[in-house]
Design a protein around this motif. Structure first.
Motif, PDB file in Angstrom:
ATOM      1  N   ALA A   1      -4.987   4.599  -9.020  1.00 47.91           N
ATOM      2  CA  ALA A   1      -3.722   4.145  -8.430  1.00 47.91           C
ATOM      3  C   ALA A   1      -3.112   3.019  -9.256  1.00 47.91           C
ATOM      4  O   ALA A   1      -1.907   3.019  -9.537  1.00 47.91           O
TER       5      ALA A   1
ATOM      6  N   TYR B   1      -1.286   9.185 -10.799  1.00 47.56           N
ATOM      7  CA  TYR B   1      -1.012   9.646  -9.446  1.00 47.56           C
ATOM      8  C   TYR B   1      -1.509  11.066  -9.179  1.00 47.56           C
ATOM      9  O   TYR B   1      -1.800  11.402  -8.035  1.00 47.56           O
TER      10      TYR B   1
ATOM     11  N   ALA C   1      -3.717  11.805  -6.001  1.00 42.55           N
ATOM     12  CA  ALA C   1      -3.393  12.894  -5.067  1.00 42.55           C
ATOM     13  C   ALA C   1      -4.575  13.849  -4.902  1.00 42.55           C
ATOM     14  O   ALA C   1      -4.875  14.276  -3.780  1.00 42.55           O
TER      15      ALA C   1
ATOM     16  N   LEU D   1      -7.237  12.066  -2.784  1.00 36.50           N
ATOM     17  CA  LEU D   1      -6.816  11.989  -1.386  1.00 36.50           C
ATOM     18  C   LEU D   1      -6.903  13.350  -0.719  1.00 36.50           C
ATOM     19  O   LEU D   1      -7.294  13.450   0.452  1.00 36.50           O
TER      20      LEU D   1
ATOM     21  N   LEU E   1      -4.568  11.472   5.534  1.00 37.32           N
ATOM     22  CA  LEU E   1      -3.817  11.173   4.315  1.00 37.32           C
ATOM     23  C   LEU E   1      -2.868   9.994   4.545  1.00 37.32           C
ATOM     24  O   LEU E   1      -2.745   9.105   3.697  1.00 37.32           O
ATOM     25  N   GLY E   2      -2.226   9.958   5.700  1.00 40.96           N
ATOM     26  CA  GLY E   2      -1.343   8.835   6.032  1.00 40.96           C
ATOM     27  C   GLY E   2      -2.094   7.517   6.102  1.00 40.96           C
ATOM     28  O   GLY E   2      -1.605   6.489   5.641  1.00 40.96           O
TER      29      GLY E   2
ATOM     30  N   THR F   1      -3.054   6.507   2.524  1.00 37.89           N
ATOM     31  CA  THR F   1      -1.855   6.081   1.800  1.00 37.89           C
ATOM     32  C   THR F   1      -1.442   4.676   2.224  1.00 37.89           C
ATOM     33  O   THR F   1      -1.125   3.831   1.381  1.00 37.89           O
ATOM     34  N   HIS F   2      -1.444   4.409   3.516  1.00 33.11           N
ATOM     35  CA  HIS F   2      -1.113   3.067   3.990  1.00 33.11           C
ATOM     36  C   HIS F   2      -2.042   2.021   3.379  1.00 33.11           C
ATOM     37  O   HIS F   2      -1.603   0.979   2.897  1.00 33.11           O
TER      38      HIS F   2
ATOM     39  N   LEU G   1      -3.823   2.150   0.639  1.00 32.44           N
ATOM     40  CA  LEU G   1      -3.567   1.969  -0.794  1.00 32.44           C
ATOM     41  C   LEU G   1      -2.303   1.142  -1.026  1.00 32.44           C
ATOM     42  O   LEU G   1      -2.275   0.275  -1.911  1.00 32.44           O
ATOM     43  N   VAL G   2      -1.279   1.388  -0.244  1.00 30.34           N
ATOM     44  CA  VAL G   2      -0.038   0.606  -0.365  1.00 30.34           C
ATOM     45  C   VAL G   2      -0.312  -0.856  -0.005  1.00 30.34           C
ATOM     46  O   VAL G   2       0.146  -1.774  -0.691  1.00 30.34           O
TER      47      VAL G   2
END
Length: 161
Positions: free
Chosen positions: A26, A31, A35, A38, A132-133, A136-137, A139-140
């Motif tokens: 990341a 990416y 992906a 993930l 996945l959500g 993703t959160h 990682l952000v």
């Protein structure tokens, strides 16, 4: 099976190593690799692998928050949610998985391991898209927390479907 045989499973990549590689990809902007990783986690046959990575990511988010805030035994961490306009928002506006991930982070910050574990289990109990959500959160959040700023604590992004 003989007495000489080792009954343990074949060595696999540890959760910590997988998480390190995920964060490295990341950070490097790889990416496609992110992906792919993930997708593997979100499609796992059990919630154990995603839960392990979510626990690791929550711990790293907590460490990053402490790096910004400092460690004080008496500190109690809370959150304030705002919408895109800066107005106060209800926590229930968040999807269940990210809401549980946020609660897991708060539990980790407040040194409440059992509550963290419960929230991680809730965060990873949904559909593959839900998991996945959550990932993703997290990682952000790690990316947002990695921006050094002594003066201002960075806001963490939360997004809905």
């Amino acid at each position: 099976m003989t007495d000489d045989r080792d009954p343990s499973p074949a060595p696999e990549v540890s959760v910590q190593q997988f998480t390190d590689e995920l964060l490295d990809a990341a950070t490097a902007g790889a990416y496609d690799n992110v992906a792919e990783a993930l997708a593997v986690l979100a499609g796992a046959d059990s919630a154990r692998a995603p839960a392990g990575v979510v626990t690791e990511l929550v711990g790293r988010c907590a460490a990053a928050v402490r790096a910004h805030h400092g460690e004080d035994a008496g500190t109690l961490f809370t959150v304030v949610l705002e919408d895109e306009r800066g107005d106060l928002a209800e926590v229930e506006r968040l999807p269940p998985g990210p809401r549980s991930a946020m609660r897991a982070l708060l539990a980790a910050l407040n040194h409440d391991g059992p509550s963290r574990d419960i929230q991680v289990e809730l965060a990873t109990s949904g559909t593959p898209a839900d998991v996945l959500g959550v990932l993703t959160h997290l990682l952000v959040w790690i990316a947002e927390l990695s921006v050094p700023s002594a003066a201002v604590f960075p806001p963490l992004s939360c997004f809905t479907d």
